[in-house]
Design an enzyme around this catalytic site. Sequence first.
Site, PDB file in Angstrom:
ATOM      1  N   ARG A  63      20.632  58.792  50.197  1.00 23.16           N
ATOM      2  CA  ARG A  63      19.584  59.134  51.169  1.00 23.16           C
ATOM      3  C   ARG A  63      20.163  59.378  52.557  1.00 23.16           C
ATOM      4  O   ARG A  63      19.675  60.253  53.299  1.00 23.16           O
ATOM      5  CB  ARG A  63      18.557  58.000  51.200  1.00 23.16           C
ATOM      6  CG  ARG A  63      17.285  58.298  51.979  1.00 23.16           C
ATOM      7  CD  ARG A  63      16.202  57.301  51.631  1.00 23.16           C
ATOM      8  NE  ARG A  63      14.988  57.541  52.403  1.00 23.16           N
ATOM      9  CZ  ARG A  63      14.545  56.732  53.358  1.00 23.16           C
ATOM     10  NH1 ARG A  63      15.207  55.624  53.654  1.00 23.16           N
ATOM     11  NH2 ARG A  63      13.439  57.010  54.012  1.00 23.16           N
ATOM     12  N   HIS A  67      19.329  62.708  54.678  1.00 26.03           N
ATOM     13  CA  HIS A  67      18.686  62.641  55.992  1.00 26.03           C
ATOM     14  C   HIS A  67      19.609  63.148  57.098  1.00 26.03           C
ATOM     15  O   HIS A  67      19.127  63.575  58.143  1.00 26.03           O
ATOM     16  CB  HIS A  67      18.232  61.213  56.281  1.00 26.03           C
ATOM     17  CG  HIS A  67      16.968  60.860  55.576  1.00 26.03           C
ATOM     18  ND1 HIS A  67      15.941  60.151  56.166  1.00 26.03           N
ATOM     19  CD2 HIS A  67      16.545  61.107  54.316  1.00 26.03           C
ATOM     20  CE1 HIS A  67      14.946  60.002  55.308  1.00 26.03           C
ATOM     21  NE2 HIS A  67      15.299  60.559  54.170  1.00 26.03           N
ATOM     22  N   ASN A  95      13.069  57.180  59.146  1.00 25.24           N
ATOM     23  CA  ASN A  95      14.315  56.414  59.095  1.00 25.24           C
ATOM     24  C   ASN A  95      14.175  54.957  59.527  1.00 25.24           C
ATOM     25  O   ASN A  95      14.882  54.080  59.028  1.00 25.24           O
ATOM     26  CB  ASN A  95      15.371  57.072  59.993  1.00 25.24           C
ATOM     27  CG  ASN A  95      15.812  58.425  59.496  1.00 25.24           C
ATOM     28  OD1 ASN A  95      15.670  58.744  58.313  1.00 25.24           O
ATOM     29  ND2 ASN A  95      16.352  59.247  60.400  1.00 25.24           N
ATOM     30  N   HIS A 195      15.305  60.932  43.552  1.00 21.83           N
ATOM     31  CA  HIS A 195      14.377  59.805  43.434  1.00 21.83           C
ATOM     32  C   HIS A 195      14.455  59.161  42.050  1.00 21.83           C
ATOM     33  O   HIS A 195      13.638  58.305  41.718  1.00 21.83           O
ATOM     34  CB  HIS A 195      12.953  60.262  43.730  1.00 21.83           C
ATOM     35  CG  HIS A 195      12.671  60.435  45.188  1.00 21.83           C
ATOM     36  ND1 HIS A 195      11.455  60.826  45.697  1.00 21.83           N
ATOM     37  CD2 HIS A 195      13.475  60.256  46.271  1.00 21.83           C
ATOM     38  CE1 HIS A 195      11.517  60.878  47.015  1.00 21.83           C
ATOM     39  NE2 HIS A 195      12.735  60.547  47.390  1.00 21.83           N
TER      40      HIS A 195
END
Length: 319
Positions: A63, A67, A95, A195
């Site tokens: 992740r 991001h 975040n 995911h």
Amino acid sequence: MAGSNGFACVFLAMVVVSIAATSSDALSTNFYSRSCPQALSTIKQVVTAAVNRERRMGASLLRLHFHDCFVNGCDGSVLLDSTSSISGEKGAAGNFNSLRGFDVVDRIKSAVDRVCGPQVVSCADILAVAARDSVVQLGGTSYNVEVGRRDGTTASLSAANNALPGPGMSLQALKANFRNVGLNEQDLVALSGGHSIGVSKCSNFKSRIYTETNIDPNFARNLRSTCPRTGGDNRLGPLDTSATRFDAQYFKDLVNRRGLLHSDQVLFNGGSTDALVRRYSTNTAAFAADFGKSMIKMGKIRVLEGRLGQVRKNCRRTN
């Protein structure tokens, strides 16, 4: 005729922007082969130890890379702490109190600096390689990570708030969000397969399990026992039913209306992505191949190369 030429110019500009968003000539799989042949194996050692200690960390490191790349490109800006001149991305809505793994990145940086010397391996490359190694450590298929990124010298809280996809997004919003960084519909579906691992806070899916109808009733009922209608927002639910193993279960869950987030289930809800979700749900090899391709593509978004940017001494602050 003038109008036609004007359209052609605009179309060409759009193509150039789209190519620039994901182009990268200097990245290669053997960038560190001379400067530090042990760089990638050193990163893998630290990642392996961290994921073995806590399997959830694999999802956290994946992740972090995602991001990072979605906000002004894959430049390690997500790692920067706020200062008087930098508005760090760690405080963004997507975040804050959510991103993890910064301490693992610090350990990786210390390890590669011991082996390679200071300012050889960039923090942006650490994120890209650690994401791949996390996927592999949790049972996923490996892919070739191209390296050679340099680190950015600034961060943007506002850009992070605007650029990161949210758990309540519609399919059209998700497609637009990915298109903004040069990624297409197939990339959206394949990368959403990230995911397959990890967890999410109740606050991200509470509305889905209490108000939405395209959800398996037993699935919703079980989640309600963890996430009450009021309170419990920081409790966690697994992103799929095999959340510590990287596999295609995520897509099988979507077909069975067991997507945890609204933004998950919209990928299989009568729209243009249904066919690809169904394909991945029955063909793990196809998902693994496309996931690797899309990760490589995402890892090239607006990278800094050559003399641009810097190689940070400390991933949390600029030199």
